[in-house]
Design an enzyme around this catalytic site. Structure first.
Site, PDB file in Angstrom:
ATOM      1  N   ASP A  74       6.085  -5.863   6.750  1.00  0.00           N
ATOM      2  CA  ASP A  74       7.291  -5.295   6.138  1.00  0.00           C
ATOM      3  C   ASP A  74       8.405  -6.325   5.994  1.00  0.00           C
ATOM      4  OD1 ASP A  74       5.799  -2.941   6.446  1.00  0.00           O
ATOM      5  OD2 ASP A  74       6.784  -2.447   8.325  1.00  0.00           O
ATOM      6  N   GLU A  83       7.842   4.066  -0.864  1.00  0.00           N
ATOM      7  CA  GLU A  83       8.583   3.780   0.360  1.00  0.00           C
ATOM      8  C   GLU A  83       9.238   2.411   0.224  1.00  0.00           C
ATOM      9  OE1 GLU A  83       5.743   3.667   3.593  1.00  0.00           O
ATOM     10  OE2 GLU A  83       4.223   2.756   2.310  1.00  0.00           O
TER      11      GLU A  83
END
Length: 546
Positions: free
Chosen positions: A14, A193
């Site tokens: 991420d 997301e």
């Protein structure tokens, strides 16, 4: 030599990329590992150094009780007004229709801190990101979780991902203010997301991750003339992805963020990826977890970003950035008084003094046995990331158990359902024995197996324990201190289960394999074990890469 992707090797997912002057910073998720968030720094984009783990105390982060692969998801790092701003989620529930996802923000005047106590933001979903507009206003975007996805006539599981929402942040009031507005739903790929915003020439650009965390992962771009939309999709929908390139060495590419590049008209874009083991017929497995790489994008005449060289598939050896310094093929750690060496972390608790001690025996790490190796609350397990497919680890252990509920040793650990543990304990007569505990991903039972049964007898004194992982195989060994000959302990074990795809599978496992030291005293009396000279080797290391 040219640098290789991934630039952050081993579990570092991420990646939020931030540029301040000539300095690049990349923040990555740590999930249940403490301290929270890793921030790496580079000036040449080739060589990255870990410079900060900002969430270090209970006021900022307490993950006791969080399930596996929960905790800190998707930190977003930015710089404005003379401060670094870091927003993050502390996920407290994974299973079922609900996600409990409180989102927080901390700030610091320098990347090394001091980092503030957190400001609570919201809990409507995860992956929050803060955008600093050029008029001085600040906006939070996050994905919104929709627990109603199992209703009849809904599109399950896509509808759990309820789109991207926007709300203004008031700096003086230290809270979100004004209406919440959904600004983007999804592309046809869905599972939207990880939203990030940036602005160029009056237009707002929205970056999201889509396709889930598995092999359909992708980075999607959209843009609008106003911050609240409407947003139109990129002509290709996705800017980076390996979903249609199964032979590419980097897979599961997605979830990144762009920032200004080293050349005019370019942007550097971070992305996460995996390097799966060779598929031997049982499917692909990624024990190194999700790692982080970078690609160079260029602005085209149509006002969109495209990957330099065309296509969407990131390269393992990209043609930009500086020259990579060779990484050491071996590192030897002795545990001196002071802070835990930087390569190592522990699980969940903000009270490390209850699980380890670096002062009691200089040159040794003392673990204080607490709960079981599967505990979500307080267990003494200190470990480092596995960064390559071929690695070796060894450690000297000094431990004299007096009960079969006392255990200490060397562990290869992915999570409470996925680990191999070479441990010293004792039998009912109090004699020391060396055994192996296996938990091979059989969720939800998490049953232990014992490949050498009651184990082998050990004489008194410190013991060297080692493991070798070579792609899909793990072998434990031992030798007594002062001796030279290593003895294989047990059979070769299946290392592939220590992976994102093991156990519950790629959409529920989000970390990576750690190698380290553990101790338990499930009598509750806190028996201690001492560890020294932890050695980590990557025999095939070049930059670090296979």
């Amino acid at each position: 030599m040219p640098f290789q992707n991934p630039v952050l090797r081993g579990f570092n997912p991420d990646p939020s990329l931030c540029r301040v002057g000539n300095d690049y910073y990349m923040a990555t998720s740590t999930f249940e590992w403490y301290p929270g968030v890793q921030i790496h720094h580079s000036r040449d984009l080739a060589n990255w150094e870990l410079v900060s783990r900002p969430l270090t105390r209970a006021a900022q982060l307490d993950m006791r009780g969080n399930p596996d692969s929960c905790g800190v998801w998707a930190p977003a790092l930015s710089y404005a007004d003379g401060l670094f701003w870091l927003v993050y989620t502390n996920v407290r529930r994974y299973d079922g229709n609900y996600k409990d996802t409180p989102n927080y923000m901390v700030t610091a005047p320098t990347i090394n801190g001091p980092w503030s106590d957190p400001v609570y933001l919201n809990a409507s979903g995860f992956d929050p990101s803060l955008f600093h507009d050029d008029d001085g206003r600040k906006w939070l975007v996050n994905m919104r979780w929709d627990h109603r996805a199992t209703m009849e006539h809904r599109d399950l599981p896509l509808d759990f991902f309820g789109g991207v929402v926007l709300q203004e942040y008031d700096v003086e009031a230290r809270k979100l203010v004004g209406p919440v507005k959904q600004i983007f739903h999804r592309s046809p790929l869905g599972y939207t997301e990880a939203p990030h915003l940036f602005k160029r020439e009056g237009r707002y650009y929205l970056i999201t991750a889509e396709g889930g965390t598995g092999y359909n992962h992708a980075v999607t771009h959209a843009r609008a003339d106003a911050i609240d939309g409407p947003y139109e999709l990129h002509p290709n929908w996705h800017v980076l992805s390996a979903k249609d390139a199964p032979e590419n060495p980097l897979q599961r590419t997605g979830h990144g963020q762009p920032c200004e590049g080293p050349e005019p008209g370019t942007m550097v874009h971070s992305f996460l990826c995996t390097r799966p083991l060779p598929d031997t017929g049982a499917g692909r497995h990624s024990p190194l977890g999700r790692e982080s790489g970078i690609e160079l994008l260029e602005w085209a005449e149509d006002g969109w970003l495209y990957r330099r060289g065309g296509g969407m598939v990131p390269e393992q050896t990209p043609a930009f950035g500086g020259t990579a310094r060779p990484l050491p093929a071996e590192s030897v750690t002795r545990f001196e008084p002071g802070d835990l060496p930087q390569d190592f972390q522990w699980l969940r608790t903000p009270e490390p003094d209850r699980i380890f001690d670096l002062q009691a025996r200089p040159g040794w790490l003392r673990l204080i046995g607490r709960e079981s190796i599967g505990s979500w609350f307080e267990q003494a397990l200190v470990a480092r990331r596995q960064t390559e497919h071929h690695v070796e680890a060894e450690v000297l252990v000094d431990f004299e158990p007096v009960d079969f509920q006392h255990m200490a040793g060397l562990v290869a650990y992915y999570g409470r359902h996925q680990f191999y543990y070479l441990n010293i304990s004792c039998d009912d007569a109090g004699a020391r024995r060396l055994g192996i505990q296996c938990c091979a991903g059989d969720w939800p039972e998490a049953s232990l197996t014992y490949p050498i049964g009651d184990g082998i007898a050990l004489p008194e004194g410190p013991v060297w324990l080692s493991l070798t992982i070579r792609y899909g195989s793990l072998q434990f060994r031992c030798r007594m201190d002062g001796q030279n000959d290593w003895q294989d302990i047990g059979p070769a074990l299946d290392a592939a289960i220590l992976s994102d795809e093991g156990g519950r599978g790629e959409h529920a496992n989000f970390t990576g394999c750690f190698l380290g030291m553990a101790a338990q005293d499930i009598t509750g009396q806190g028996a201690t074990a001492d560890f020294s000279s932890f050695t980590y080797r990557t025999p095939e290391n070049t930059q670090g890469g296979n």
